[in-house]
Design a protein around this motif. Sequence first.
Motif, PDB file in Angstrom:
ATOM      1  N   PRO B 141      24.963 -22.483  27.822  1.00 20.25           N
ATOM      2  CA  PRO B 141      23.779 -21.991  27.115  1.00 20.25           C
ATOM      3  C   PRO B 141      23.194 -20.697  27.686  1.00 20.25           C
ATOM      4  CG  PRO B 141      23.246 -23.925  28.440  1.00 20.25           C
ATOM      5  CD  PRO B 141      24.726 -23.783  28.466  1.00 20.25           C
ATOM      6  N   THR B 142      23.445 -20.436  28.973  1.00 24.66           N
ATOM      7  CA  THR B 142      22.784 -19.259  29.554  1.00 24.66           C
ATOM      8  C   THR B 142      23.624 -17.988  29.447  1.00 24.66           C
ATOM      9  OG1 THR B 142      23.654 -19.936  31.700  1.00 24.66           O
ATOM     10  CG2 THR B 142      21.397 -20.584  31.174  1.00 24.66           C
ATOM     11  N   ALA B 143      24.781 -18.069  28.777  1.00 25.21           N
ATOM     12  CA  ALA B 143      25.602 -16.871  28.630  1.00 25.21           C
ATOM     13  C   ALA B 143      24.800 -15.783  27.913  1.00 25.21           C
ATOM     14  CB  ALA B 143      26.858 -17.207  27.841  1.00 25.21           C
ATOM     15  N   ILE B 150      16.403 -16.917  30.979  1.00 27.64           N
ATOM     16  CA  ILE B 150      16.958 -18.096  31.644  1.00 27.64           C
ATOM     17  C   ILE B 150      15.809 -18.983  32.111  1.00 27.64           C
ATOM     18  CG2 ILE B 150      18.254 -18.890  33.668  1.00 27.64           C
ATOM     19  CD1 ILE B 150      20.181 -16.622  33.232  1.00 27.64           C
ATOM     20  N   ALA B 151      14.742 -18.345  32.614  1.00 32.14           N
ATOM     21  CA  ALA B 151      13.556 -19.106  33.033  1.00 32.14           C
ATOM     22  C   ALA B 151      12.943 -19.843  31.842  1.00 32.14           C
ATOM     23  CB  ALA B 151      12.536 -18.176  33.675  1.00 32.14           C
ATOM     24  N   HIS B 172      29.551 -22.350  34.346  1.00 30.15           N
ATOM     25  CA  HIS B 172      30.482 -22.072  35.438  1.00 30.15           C
ATOM     26  C   HIS B 172      29.777 -21.484  36.660  1.00 30.15           C
ATOM     27  CE1 HIS B 172      31.402 -18.794  32.416  1.00 30.15           C
ATOM     28  NE2 HIS B 172      30.619 -18.232  33.280  1.00 30.15           N
ATOM     29  N   ASN B 173      28.459 -21.299  36.596  1.00 31.67           N
ATOM     30  CA  ASN B 173      27.722 -21.052  37.827  1.00 31.67           C
ATOM     31  C   ASN B 173      26.507 -21.959  37.877  1.00 31.67           C
ATOM     32  OD1 ASN B 173      26.707 -19.718  35.682  1.00 31.67           O
ATOM     33  ND2 ASN B 173      26.928 -17.681  36.541  1.00 31.67           N
ATOM     34  N   ASP B 174      25.781 -21.888  38.992  1.00 34.60           N
ATOM     35  CA  ASP B 174      24.703 -22.855  39.187  1.00 34.60           C
ATOM     36  C   ASP B 174      23.577 -22.675  38.189  1.00 34.60           C
ATOM     37  OD1 ASP B 174      25.427 -24.570  41.272  1.00 34.60           O
ATOM     38  OD2 ASP B 174      25.303 -22.851  42.652  1.00 34.60           O
ATOM     39  N   LEU B 175      23.108 -23.788  37.658  1.00 30.95           N
ATOM     40  CA  LEU B 175      21.895 -23.774  36.840  1.00 30.95           C
ATOM     41  C   LEU B 175      20.781 -24.346  37.697  1.00 30.95           C
ATOM     42  CD1 LEU B 175      23.000 -25.052  33.321  1.00 30.95           C
ATOM     43  CD2 LEU B 175      22.670 -22.711  34.087  1.00 30.95           C
ATOM     44  N   ASN B 176      19.647 -23.656  37.675  1.00 22.30           N
ATOM     45  CA  ASN B 176      18.557 -24.034  38.556  1.00 22.30           C
ATOM     46  C   ASN B 176      17.616 -25.029  37.861  1.00 22.30           C
ATOM     47  OD1 ASN B 176      16.956 -24.022  40.756  1.00 22.30           O
ATOM     48  ND2 ASN B 176      15.984 -22.060  40.320  1.00 22.30           N
TER      49      ASN B 176
END
Lengths: 218, 203
Positions: B141-143, B150-151, B172-176
Amino acid sequence: MIQLFTRDVVLSVRSGGGFGLALVFFLILVVLMPFALGPDQSVLAKIAPGLLWLGALLACLLSSDRIFGMDYEDGTLELLATSPLPLESVYLAKAAAHWFTTGLPLSLAAPVFGILLNLNLEVGGVLCLSLLLGTPALSLIGSFGATLTLGVRRGGLLLSLLVLPLYIPTLIFGALTVNAAALGKELDGSLIPILAITLGAIAILPFFSAMALRANLQ
Amino acid sequence: MLKVSNLSVGRGRISLLNDVNFMLKAGQALVLRGPNGVGKTTLLRCVAGLQDPLLGDINLEGSVAYAAHAEGIKGSMSVFENLKFWADVYGGSMTEEVLLAYKLNDLAQRPAANLSAGQKRRLSLTRMLVTGCDLWIMDEPTASLDAENIALFYMTIDSHLQAGGAALLSAHNDLNINAETLDLAQFCKARSIVTSNFDEPLE
């Protein structure tokens, strides 16, 4: 289902949607035919019923591969398939929208175009009626073909080959009805086979189309 | 809400992930992590019901909305019309406030064809809100989102979870976000070709 129908009609009418393509193709065919065959009015009137039906049929086929193609390419079809809307309804809504933007205008324009081929208005009325009953079948069968060729690049050729044999019964009964009217015969229920094909298509094809969509989205 | 047991998924007849197990309750989110090509999208497609799993069970309660890579946005319709269509399809409601979630209110009347990649992604994320579904399945979703959006995405997911929803995401990378992470690489054993009755025996 209504919302999908409305959206398809709106998309088709807006720029790049392809509304009018079928109608213009039909017009070009009818306008150019007298130049190709010569101006003999008795010849034109004789072939007009068959020619107008054939023209309408090819015009319907022309836009068939866009019915599902656009939604498949931009991912809308996957999202629709995961929505609460059954795929049978998706198929019916899209086929109905295709008919509304091609079959319906073609049917209404056909008697007017018929004048260009020396077809009198009375026969034109029968032509209009037979097209109104027959073109839904063309849209339904075309949409069914489109679900089968989904995901095939340049699937239009394959679609034509698949769909044309299925179009033949509608063409035969349609042209037969108008030819009979041109010879001054009574209608005598000759519209019934056309209606039967359309109703049969509505009853059967949604299920097969949904199966094809499901398989092609795997 | 979602229980996946002994699931094996694959593309064609090549299996990608084997014996995947996880559970998702209301108010929970799960992030599926893994390198490109490990089978994140395939797994999400199986859960969304687009694809049949090779083996295993997926038990799902509640309504599901799926957001794929391809966003299904119609360029000749406006941002508002695109969202209205999906709200109608899902039987949800389309309000002006929904547009505020990703600050699309100024873009509402713009034809979607004129949106940037990030703006399209924001439209696609807003779509999840108008569906009114319990479980959100979202593929990366954050692509193409910037830090600010993103926030906003984290905030939207949080409020969805607090309202009793659930989310299954891939990245594929960290989601906070406050979510469990499942590393899919561990399920990716040696790839095998699933044989069927139609296969000829190998010499």
